[in-house]
Design a protein around this motif. Structure first.
Motif, PDB file in Angstrom:
ATOM      1  N   PRO A 138       0.845  -1.198   0.000  1.00  0.00           N
ATOM      2  CA  PRO A 138       0.000   0.000   0.000  1.00  0.00           C
ATOM      3  C   PRO A 138       0.882   1.251   0.000  1.00  0.00           C
ATOM      4  O   PRO A 138       1.192   1.811   1.035  1.00  0.00           O
ATOM      5  CB  PRO A 138      -0.778  -0.136   1.317  1.00  0.00           C
ATOM      6  CG  PRO A 138       0.133  -0.891   2.224  1.00  0.00           C
ATOM      7  CD  PRO A 138       0.972  -1.782   1.348  1.00  0.00           C
ATOM      8  N   TRP A 139       1.297   1.675  -1.179  1.00  0.00           N
ATOM      9  CA  TRP A 139       2.254   2.783  -1.254  1.00  0.00           C
ATOM     10  C   TRP A 139       1.655   4.124  -0.874  1.00  0.00           C
ATOM     11  O   TRP A 139       2.353   5.106  -0.736  1.00  0.00           O
ATOM     12  CB  TRP A 139       2.837   2.892  -2.669  1.00  0.00           C
ATOM     13  CG  TRP A 139       3.809   1.801  -2.970  1.00  0.00           C
ATOM     14  CD1 TRP A 139       3.726   0.898  -3.992  1.00  0.00           C
ATOM     15  CD2 TRP A 139       5.003   1.460  -2.260  1.00  0.00           C
ATOM     16  NE1 TRP A 139       4.793   0.025  -3.952  1.00  0.00           N
ATOM     17  CE2 TRP A 139       5.584   0.351  -2.902  1.00  0.00           C
ATOM     18  CE3 TRP A 139       5.632   1.983  -1.135  1.00  0.00           C
ATOM     19  CZ2 TRP A 139       6.769  -0.239  -2.455  1.00  0.00           C
ATOM     20  CZ3 TRP A 139       6.810   1.386  -0.699  1.00  0.00           C
ATOM     21  CH2 TRP A 139       7.362   0.299  -1.351  1.00  0.00           C
ATOM     22  N   ALA A 189       9.268 -11.880  -1.646  1.00  0.00           N
ATOM     23  CA  ALA A 189       8.096 -11.136  -2.138  1.00  0.00           C
ATOM     24  C   ALA A 189       8.288  -9.631  -1.923  1.00  0.00           C
ATOM     25  O   ALA A 189       7.987  -8.819  -2.818  1.00  0.00           O
ATOM     26  CB  ALA A 189       6.833 -11.616  -1.430  1.00  0.00           C
ATOM     27  N   LEU A 190       8.798  -9.258  -0.759  1.00  0.00           N
ATOM     28  CA  LEU A 190       9.070  -7.841  -0.483  1.00  0.00           C
ATOM     29  C   LEU A 190      10.113  -7.292  -1.452  1.00  0.00           C
ATOM     30  O   LEU A 190       9.973  -6.191  -1.986  1.00  0.00           O
ATOM     31  CB  LEU A 190       9.548  -7.662   0.966  1.00  0.00           C
ATOM     32  CG  LEU A 190       8.496  -7.812   2.060  1.00  0.00           C
ATOM     33  CD1 LEU A 190       9.147  -7.829   3.434  1.00  0.00           C
ATOM     34  CD2 LEU A 190       7.453  -6.697   1.981  1.00  0.00           C
ATOM     35  N   ARG A 191      11.154  -8.093  -1.690  1.00  0.00           N
ATOM     36  CA  ARG A 191      12.234  -7.672  -2.591  1.00  0.00           C
ATOM     37  C   ARG A 191      11.680  -7.424  -3.998  1.00  0.00           C
ATOM     38  O   ARG A 191      11.989  -6.432  -4.643  1.00  0.00           O
ATOM     39  CB  ARG A 191      13.321  -8.747  -2.600  1.00  0.00           C
ATOM     40  CG  ARG A 191      14.647  -8.325  -3.209  1.00  0.00           C
ATOM     41  CD  ARG A 191      15.759  -9.284  -2.807  1.00  0.00           C
ATOM     42  NE  ARG A 191      15.495 -10.661  -3.197  1.00  0.00           N
ATOM     43  CZ  ARG A 191      15.391 -11.676  -2.341  1.00  0.00           C
ATOM     44  NH1 ARG A 191      15.523 -11.486  -1.043  1.00  0.00           N
ATOM     45  NH2 ARG A 191      15.153 -12.901  -2.780  1.00  0.00           N
ATOM     46  N   GLU A 192      10.839  -8.357  -4.441  1.00  0.00           N
ATOM     47  CA  GLU A 192      10.229  -8.242  -5.771  1.00  0.00           C
ATOM     48  C   GLU A 192       9.331  -7.007  -5.869  1.00  0.00           C
ATOM     49  O   GLU A 192       9.189  -6.400  -6.922  1.00  0.00           O
ATOM     50  CB  GLU A 192       9.416  -9.513  -6.062  1.00  0.00           C
ATOM     51  CG  GLU A 192       9.029  -9.690  -7.506  1.00  0.00           C
ATOM     52  CD  GLU A 192       8.127 -10.905  -7.695  1.00  0.00           C
ATOM     53  OE1 GLU A 192       7.118 -10.777  -8.415  1.00  0.00           O
ATOM     54  OE2 GLU A 192       8.429 -11.976  -7.128  1.00  0.00           O
ATOM     55  N   HIS A 196      13.787  -3.763  -0.467  1.00  0.00           N
ATOM     56  CA  HIS A 196      14.972  -4.582  -0.170  1.00  0.00           C
ATOM     57  C   HIS A 196      15.328  -4.388   1.300  1.00  0.00           C
ATOM     58  O   HIS A 196      16.272  -3.684   1.635  1.00  0.00           O
ATOM     59  CB  HIS A 196      16.128  -4.171  -1.086  1.00  0.00           C
ATOM     60  CG  HIS A 196      15.843  -4.405  -2.535  1.00  0.00           C
ATOM     61  ND1 HIS A 196      16.268  -5.529  -3.217  1.00  0.00           N
ATOM     62  CD2 HIS A 196      15.131  -3.679  -3.435  1.00  0.00           C
ATOM     63  CE1 HIS A 196      15.848  -5.474  -4.470  1.00  0.00           C
ATOM     64  NE2 HIS A 196      15.161  -4.358  -4.633  1.00  0.00           N
ATOM     65  N   VAL A 197      14.551  -5.006   2.163  1.00  0.00           N
ATOM     66  CA  VAL A 197      14.640  -4.683   3.599  1.00  0.00           C
ATOM     67  C   VAL A 197      15.095  -5.843   4.473  1.00  0.00           C
ATOM     68  O   VAL A 197      15.473  -5.620   5.623  1.00  0.00           O
ATOM     69  CB  VAL A 197      13.272  -4.164   4.127  1.00  0.00           C
ATOM     70  CG1 VAL A 197      12.871  -2.894   3.401  1.00  0.00           C
ATOM     71  CG2 VAL A 197      12.177  -5.219   3.995  1.00  0.00           C
ATOM     72  N   ALA A 215       9.172  -1.386   4.595  1.00  0.00           N
ATOM     73  CA  ALA A 215       8.532  -1.587   3.286  1.00  0.00           C
ATOM     74  C   ALA A 215       7.553  -0.459   2.960  1.00  0.00           C
ATOM     75  O   ALA A 215       7.307  -0.161   1.800  1.00  0.00           O
ATOM     76  CB  ALA A 215       7.820  -2.931   3.243  1.00  0.00           C
ATOM     77  N   LEU A 216       7.017   0.178   4.004  1.00  0.00           N
ATOM     78  CA  LEU A 216       6.120   1.318   3.818  1.00  0.00           C
ATOM     79  C   LEU A 216       6.894   2.622   3.621  1.00  0.00           C
ATOM     80  O   LEU A 216       6.303   3.692   3.517  1.00  0.00           O
ATOM     81  CB  LEU A 216       5.216   1.487   5.050  1.00  0.00           C
ATOM     82  CG  LEU A 216       4.174   0.384   5.287  1.00  0.00           C
ATOM     83  CD1 LEU A 216       3.554   0.552   6.663  1.00  0.00           C
ATOM     84  CD2 LEU A 216       3.096   0.418   4.205  1.00  0.00           C
ATOM     85  N   GLY A 217       8.229   2.501   3.595  1.00  0.00           N
ATOM     86  CA  GLY A 217       9.053   3.705   3.451  1.00  0.00           C
ATOM     87  C   GLY A 217       9.470   4.289   4.785  1.00  0.00           C
ATOM     88  O   GLY A 217      10.021   5.380   4.850  1.00  0.00           O
TER      89      GLY A 217
END
Length: 218
Positions: A138-139, A189-192, A196-197, A215-217
């Motif tokens: 959810p960007w 999945a996160l990397r894709e 890259h966390v 991942a949410l920034g």
């Protein structure tokens, strides 16, 4: 880190609360704190280990972070903060932050392409164990999120979320292995998805909630 971020800051802020759910999906009124236009929420309050009546493999298979994501969404809606501080630590779940991200509008699919948990329902399982292999993040999170972690664990490996902290949250050896395997797929999945966390210090904090915040920034 763990219990006490809210207490430590209480003298400086204005308390509030929203309705959410705990780590087993039970209704919960969760406290937060406003300091100026900064909101402070505490994962130990909402999805904490202390909320479990018993700690067992069964609870570890159920516990999730959905309620923390729901709390974050509702506090954001209610208070319109520009920054949210999330105390990480003291959680009773090892879900890689999958629950919190689902609550914030992420979508996930398994390796066969079947969508997992569509329609944002209240969860009664640890979503990580459904083995998410692809995620749409959810960007649209427009505010600054900062995780407060007292551990620098990465997501995976011997010092990661499942192997290091899973046992204290009720996971036996077999479940730790299952969680680690699922966490590897989740990291991919996160990397894709562009996050890259997994190897970042703190990603493994709070059962992997650190990775979700990054991942949410955050």
């Amino acid at each position: 880190g763990g219990e006490g971020t809210l207490d430590a800051l209480a003298a400086r802020g204005r308390p509030g609360a929203v309705d959410t759910i705990d780590l087993l999906g039970r209704p919960l009124r969760a406290a937060h704190l406003m300091i100026g236009d900064t909101a402070v929420i505490e994962s130990a309050t909402t999805v904490g280990l202390g909320l479990l009546d018993e700690v067992s493999p069964a609870s570890a298979r159920r516990a999730h972070s959905y309620g923390l994501g729901l709390q974050l969404a509702r506090v954001t809606e209610l208070e319109k903060p520009s920054v949210v501080l999330v105390g990480l630590g003291g959680t009773g779940c090892t879900d890689g932050g999958t629950g919190a991200l689902l609550a914030l509008g992420a979508r996930m699919w398994d390796v066969s392409g079947r969508e997992l948990f569509p329609g944002q329902r209240v969860l009664d399982v640890n979503p990580l164990l459904a083995r998410p292999a692809r995620v749409l993040l959810p960007w649209a999170v427009s505010l600054e999120i900062i995780g407060l972690a007292d551990v620098d664990s990465p997501l995976l490996g011997t010092s990661g979320a499942a192997q290091m902290f899973g046992p204290q949250k009720g996971a036996d050896d077999a479940l730790v292995a299952e969680l680690e395997y699922a966490m590897e797929g989740w990291a991919a999945a996160l990397r894709e998805a562009g996050a890259h966390v997994a190897g970042t210090p703190g990603a493994g904090a709070a059962g992997g909630l650190g990775a979700a915040i990054m991942a949410l920034g955050g």
